[in-house]
Design a protein around this motif. Structure first.
Motif, PDB file in Angstrom:
ATOM      1  N   ILE A 187      -5.767  -9.352  -5.112  1.00 34.45           N
ATOM      2  CA  ILE A 187      -6.367  -8.948  -6.370  1.00 34.45           C
ATOM      3  C   ILE A 187      -7.348  -7.807  -6.178  1.00 34.45           C
ATOM      4  CG2 ILE A 187      -7.853  -9.717  -8.269  1.00 34.45           C
ATOM      5  CD1 ILE A 187      -5.008 -10.758  -8.403  1.00 34.45           C
ATOM      6  N   GLU A 188      -8.125  -7.862  -5.102  1.00 35.20           N
ATOM      7  CA  GLU A 188      -9.168  -6.855  -4.909  1.00 35.20           C
ATOM      8  C   GLU A 188      -8.603  -5.469  -4.580  1.00 35.20           C
ATOM      9  OE1 GLU A 188      -8.749  -9.202  -1.034  1.00 35.20           O
ATOM     10  OE2 GLU A 188      -8.801  -9.587  -3.191  1.00 35.20           O
ATOM     11  N   THR A 189      -7.328  -5.376  -4.181  1.00 37.55           N
ATOM     12  CA  THR A 189      -6.752  -4.072  -3.833  1.00 37.55           C
ATOM     13  C   THR A 189      -5.749  -3.568  -4.876  1.00 37.55           C
ATOM     14  OG1 THR A 189      -4.949  -5.076  -2.557  1.00 37.55           O
ATOM     15  CG2 THR A 189      -7.006  -4.599  -1.374  1.00 37.55           C
ATOM     16  N   ARG A 190      -5.478  -4.394  -5.901  1.00 37.85           N
ATOM     17  CA  ARG A 190      -4.438  -4.002  -6.854  1.00 37.85           C
ATOM     18  C   ARG A 190      -4.791  -2.694  -7.573  1.00 37.85           C
ATOM     19  NH1 ARG A 190      -0.077  -6.205  -9.540  1.00 37.85           N
ATOM     20  NH2 ARG A 190       0.266  -5.387 -11.635  1.00 37.85           N
ATOM     21  N   ILE A 244       9.983   5.646  -2.015  1.00 40.08           N
ATOM     22  CA  ILE A 244      10.122   4.371  -1.295  1.00 40.08           C
ATOM     23  C   ILE A 244       9.717   3.247  -2.243  1.00 40.08           C
ATOM     24  CG2 ILE A 244       9.439   3.039   0.742  1.00 40.08           C
ATOM     25  CD1 ILE A 244       8.573   5.704   2.001  1.00 40.08           C
ATOM     26  N   LEU A 245      10.650   2.346  -2.475  1.00 35.59           N
ATOM     27  CA  LEU A 245      10.394   1.220  -3.364  1.00 35.59           C
ATOM     28  C   LEU A 245       9.881   0.047  -2.517  1.00 35.59           C
ATOM     29  CD1 LEU A 245      10.754   1.047  -6.428  1.00 35.59           C
ATOM     30  CD2 LEU A 245      12.887  -0.195  -6.031  1.00 35.59           C
ATOM     31  N   VAL A 246       8.678  -0.445  -2.813  1.00 30.76           N
ATOM     32  CA  VAL A 246       8.047  -1.501  -2.026  1.00 30.76           C
ATOM     33  C   VAL A 246       7.828  -2.717  -2.926  1.00 30.76           C
ATOM     34  CG1 VAL A 246       6.075  -2.157  -0.611  1.00 30.76           C
ATOM     35  CG2 VAL A 246       6.878   0.214  -0.597  1.00 30.76           C
ATOM     36  N   VAL A 273       2.644   1.667  -9.565  1.00 33.06           N
ATOM     37  CA  VAL A 273       3.470   0.582 -10.078  1.00 33.06           C
ATOM     38  C   VAL A 273       4.709   1.158 -10.748  1.00 33.06           C
ATOM     39  CG1 VAL A 273       3.579  -1.339 -11.714  1.00 33.06           C
ATOM     40  CG2 VAL A 273       1.505  -0.956 -10.362  1.00 33.06           C
ATOM     41  N   ALA A 274       5.881   0.653 -10.332  1.00 35.15           N
ATOM     42  CA  ALA A 274       7.150   1.193 -10.831  1.00 35.15           C
ATOM     43  C   ALA A 274       7.448   0.665 -12.235  1.00 35.15           C
ATOM     44  CB  ALA A 274       8.277   0.820  -9.870  1.00 35.15           C
TER      45      ALA A 274
END
Length: 622
Positions: free
Chosen positions: A605-608, A597-599, A615-616
Motif C-alpha cells: 500500500i505504501e508504494t502504490r 513490459i506488462l507486470v 497502471v495499465a
C-alpha cells in the motif's frame, strides 16, 4: 587393606607409607570429616600437587585412598549398598589443589554413578583448606539423578553440619520408590487463595491453579480460600486459616501448599515455618512448568533468566553459612558476606544469559527482515493458554506442533506458511499462551520471543468459547499485550468488545481478529450467537475443522490492506523500474508487449502511489 590407589608413580615409597597411615584415622559419629583428616589431606595435596580422595563409610572408617588429578583420580566402585532406591553408604571426600572447591562435571557424574552419600570437595592452598563445597542426590527426574550443590563454605561451618541428619533426609526421599521421579506423580498439593472483590471468581481461579499443579505433576488433594480485602503482610492469609491448613494438610496427606498469588520472601518463609511443609506460589509453579516444557536453547535460557530473577530476592535464611564474612588479604571494611557473594554470582549469571538472549534476538531480527523483504503478511496467534492455538496452526498449515489439552503444552514459537483462498501466502506464527497473573519475570524473559506478536501485521486472538470465564481470559490476554506495547491501554479494556478490524487497536494500526474456538464443546447456540455480534469475529472448531473456511476468508480480507493487485505497463525506456518492483513488491509474472513490459504484481500500500501513472488499462486486466 592399606593400599594407595590411582596415580602413584613418581611418589617416594616413604611418602606412600606416610599416606597409608591415613587409614588409621576415623571420623567421629555425626561428622562428615574431622579437622585432623582435613589437615592431613591438605598437607599431602600441597606436597604432591595432586588430588587426594578418601572414601569413608557410615561408621567413619576410611576404606580407600586414591591419588590423581581431576582426569586420572580413580572413583572405583566401593563396597556398599547399591539398590536403586538407596545411597551407597559411602561418602567421597577429595581435594582440589587450585583452591577452588566448586564441584566439577566429573565430580557430579561420579556422584550420580556411584550414588555417594555426599561428594565433598576441599579447596586446598598452601597447606590449608580454603573452602569446602559438597553435592548430594536430591531426586530422580527424566531417567537421571538430580544433584543439589552447597557452598563454598568455611571448613569449620562444614564440620559442624549434622551428617547423619542430612543423609537420613536424602534417603527418606528415595525410600520405598523404584525411582525418585515417582514422587512427582504421587506428590499431593493443597491450593490456597484469597477471595477479593473485583477479582476472578475464587472457585475458577483455584480450579485453574489446580490444573497448573497437575500439569507440573502433582495431585490436588483439596482447596482452601479466605475472604479478605487485602492479603496479610506476614502470612498472606490469617493466622487462624494457617492453623486450619495445617490440620487439613495432615488429614489429606499433602506435602506441598500452592498459593494463588505471588508470595513475598517473608510470607513464604513464615508459612513454611508455621506449616512445616514446602510452600510455593503461582509464579514458582508456572516457572516450574516452563522449565519442564522448554525445548529450544533460547527457551531454556529465558526460563533460567526468569527463575534467577524470581529467586534473587529470596536468598537467605541459612544462618551462619550465609552471614559468614569473606576474608583474605586486602579486605577493607567488613568484606562480603556469603549472601552477598551468592547474590553477585546470580547477577553475573543474569547478565550472561541476557547477553545470550540478545544474540538470539539479533538472529530473529535478521530472519524477520528477510520475511519482511519477501512482502508476505505475517499473522500471530495469541490467546489464553489451552485455547487451541497449536491445534489451529496444525489444521491450517499441516504443521506437526505438539497440541495437548494441557496448560502451556507448547512454549517455543513456530512459524508456518498458510495459503489463503485467493492463492496468496501468509506466515502464521504460534506463540506461548497467556494466563492471568502471568509472572512479570516471565514476560520480561520472553519479551524477545514475543516480539513476533509486536511485529506481526495482524493478530488472531483465539478464545476458548467453551470456557465459562472466556471474557476474563480475554481481558488477561490484553493485559499481557499491553505490557508488550502490542496494544494501547484504551483498547485493552473490555477486550472482546474492543476488537474491530476497521478501527485499529494499537499505535501501529494493527488489526485484531477474534476466533472463538472449541464451538464443538459449546452446547448453547445463544452464547455463540452473542459472541458473533462482535465485529471481525468467527466461531470455529480447530479440532473438527468447522468454519475454518470462514476464518480463511476473513484472513484474506484482513491481509488485503497490506497489498493491492495491479497490472503495470512499464515503458522499455524505464525498464529499470521492473528490477525495482522485484525488490519492493511481489511480481507474479511479466509479459513483453510491443508497447512495453506488462507486470502483474501485488504492490504494498505504501508504494502504490509511486506506480500509479503506470497502471495499465482494463484491456490488460486478464
Amino acid at each position: 587393606m592399606t593400599e594407595i590407589y590411582g596415580e602413584t608413580h613418581g611418589i617416594k615409597q616413604s611418602i606412600i607409607s606416610t599416606l597409608e597411615r591415613i587409614y588409621d584415622m576415623s571420623v567421629p559419629h555425626g561428622q562428615t570429616i574431622s579437622l585432623e583428616l582435613a589437615g592431613a589431606l591438605a598437607e599431602f595435596t600441597t606436597l604432591l600437587k595432586r588430588e587426594i580422595a578418601v572414601y569413608i563409610n557410615r561408621r567413619g572408617l576410611i576404606i580407600r585412598i586414591t591419588v590423581g588429578d581431576a582426569r586420572t583420580v580413580s572413583l572405583a566402585d566401593p563396597e556398599g549398598r547399591r539398590a536403586l532406591n538407596r545411597l551407597s553408604g559411602i561418602r567421597c571426600i577429595h581435594t582440589h589443589p587450585g583452591g577452588d572447591s566448586r564441584l566439577s562435571s566429573v565430580d557430579a557424574a561420579s556422584l550420580k554413578e556411584m550414588r555417594f552419600d555426599l561428594m565433598v570437595a576441599l579447596g586446598v592452598g598452601k597447606n590449608e583448606i580454603r573452602e569446602v563445597s559438597f553435592g548430594y542426590i536430591s531426586g530422580y527426574k527424566q531417567d537421571s539423578y538430580e544433584i543439589q550443590t552447597v557452598g563454598p563454605l568455611d571448613i569449620n561451618d562444614f564440620i559442624q553440619a549434622d551428617f547423619n541428619y542430612l543423609v537420613s533426609q536424602i534417603e527418606r526421599q528415595l525410600e520405598n520408590r523404584e525411582k525418585a521421579s515417582e514422587l512427582l506423580e504421587t506428590e499431593r498439593a493443597l491450593t490456597v487463595g484469597i477471595e477479593r472483590q473485583g477479582d476472578w471468581d475464587i472457585h475458577d481461579s483455584l480450579t485453574e491453579l489446580g490444573q497448573l499443579a497437575e500439569t507440573a505433576g502433582a495431585e490436588v488433594a483439596g482447596s482452601v480460600w479466605q475472604k479478605r480485602s487485602q492479603p496479610d503482610p506476614a502470612f498472606y492469609i490469617g493466622k487462624g486459616k494457617v492453623q486450619e491448613i495445617n490440620l487439613l494438610r495432615q488429614a489429606k496427606g499433602a506435602d506441598i501448599i500452592v498459593f494463588d498469588d505471588e508470595l513475598s520472601p517473608a510470607q513464604q518463609r513464615n508459612l513454611e515455618q508455621a506449616l512445616g511443609s514446602k510452600v510455593i506460589d503461582r509464579t514458582a509453579l508456572i516457572l516450574d512448568i516452563f522449565a519442564q516444557r522448554a525445548r529450544s536453547h533460547e527457551g531454556k535460557l529465558q526460563v533460567e533468566l526468569a527463575q534467577l530473577k524470581y529467586n534473587l530476592p529470596r536468598l537467605g535464611g541459612q544462618g551462619l553459612v550465609l552471614s559468614r564474612l569473606g576474608g583474605g588479604i586486602g579486605t577493607r571494611g567488613p568484606g562480603e558476606t556469603k549472601l552477598e557473594v551468592d547474590r553477585r554470582r546470580i547477577r553475573t549469571r543474569i547478565t550472561e544469559i541476557q547477553r545470550e538472549i540478545e544474540t538470539h534476538k539479533k538472529h530473529r531480527k535478521l530472519h524477520r527482515e528477510r520475511r519482511q523483504e519477501s512482502r508476505i503478511p505475517t499473522i500471530a496467534l495469541v490467546g489464553y493458554t489451552n485455547a487451541g492455538k497449536s491445534t489451529l496452526l496444525n489444521k491450517l498449515t499441516d504443521a506437526s506442533v505438539l497440541a495437548e489439552d494441557k496448560l502451556f503444552a507448547t512454549l517455543d514459537p513456530t512459524t508456518r506458511k498458510i495459503r489463503l483462498p485467493n492463492g496468496k501466502e501468509a506466515l502464521l506464527s504460534d506463540t506461548v499462551g497467556f494466563i492471568q497473573k502471568l509472572p512479570h519475570q516471565l514476560i520480561a524473559a520472553f519479551r524477545g520471543t514475543l516480539e513476533e506478536v509486536v511485529q506481526a501485521d495482524l493478530l488472531l486472538h483465539v478464545i476458548d468459547a467453551s470456557h465459562p470465564q472466556y471474557q476474563q481470559q480475554s481481558d488477561a490476554v490484553y493485559e499481557v499485550l499491553k505490557e508488550l506495547n502490542a496494544v494501547n491501554a484504551v483498547n485493552a479494556v473490555n477486550a472482546v468488545n474492543a476488537v474491530n478490524a476497521v478501527n485499529a487497536v494499537n499505535v501501529g494500526k494493527k488489526p485484531i481478529f477474534t476466533v472463538f474456538n472449541k464451538i464443538d464443546k459449546q452446547d448453547n447456540p445463544a452464547v455463540i450467537e452473542r459472541m458473533l455480534r462482535e465485529p471481525s469475529s468467527v466461531a470455529v472448531s480447530a479440532l473438527t475443522g468447522e468454519n475454518l473456511d470462514k476464518l480463511l476468508d476473513m484472513l484474506e480480507i484482513g491481509t488485503k490492506r497490506y497489498s493491492r493487485d495491479a497490472v503495470l505497463l512499464i515503458p522499455y525506456a524505464e525498464s529499470g523500474l521492473v528490477a525495482e518492483l522485484y525488490e519492493t513488491a511481489i511480481v507474479n509474472r511479466t509479459e513483453y508487449r510491443p508497447e512495453g513490459i506488462l507486470v502483474f504484481a501485488s504492490l504494498p500500500i505504501e508504494t502504490r502511489g509511486r506506480y500509479e501513472t503506470y497502471v495499465a488499462g482494463d484491456e490488460y486486466n486478464v
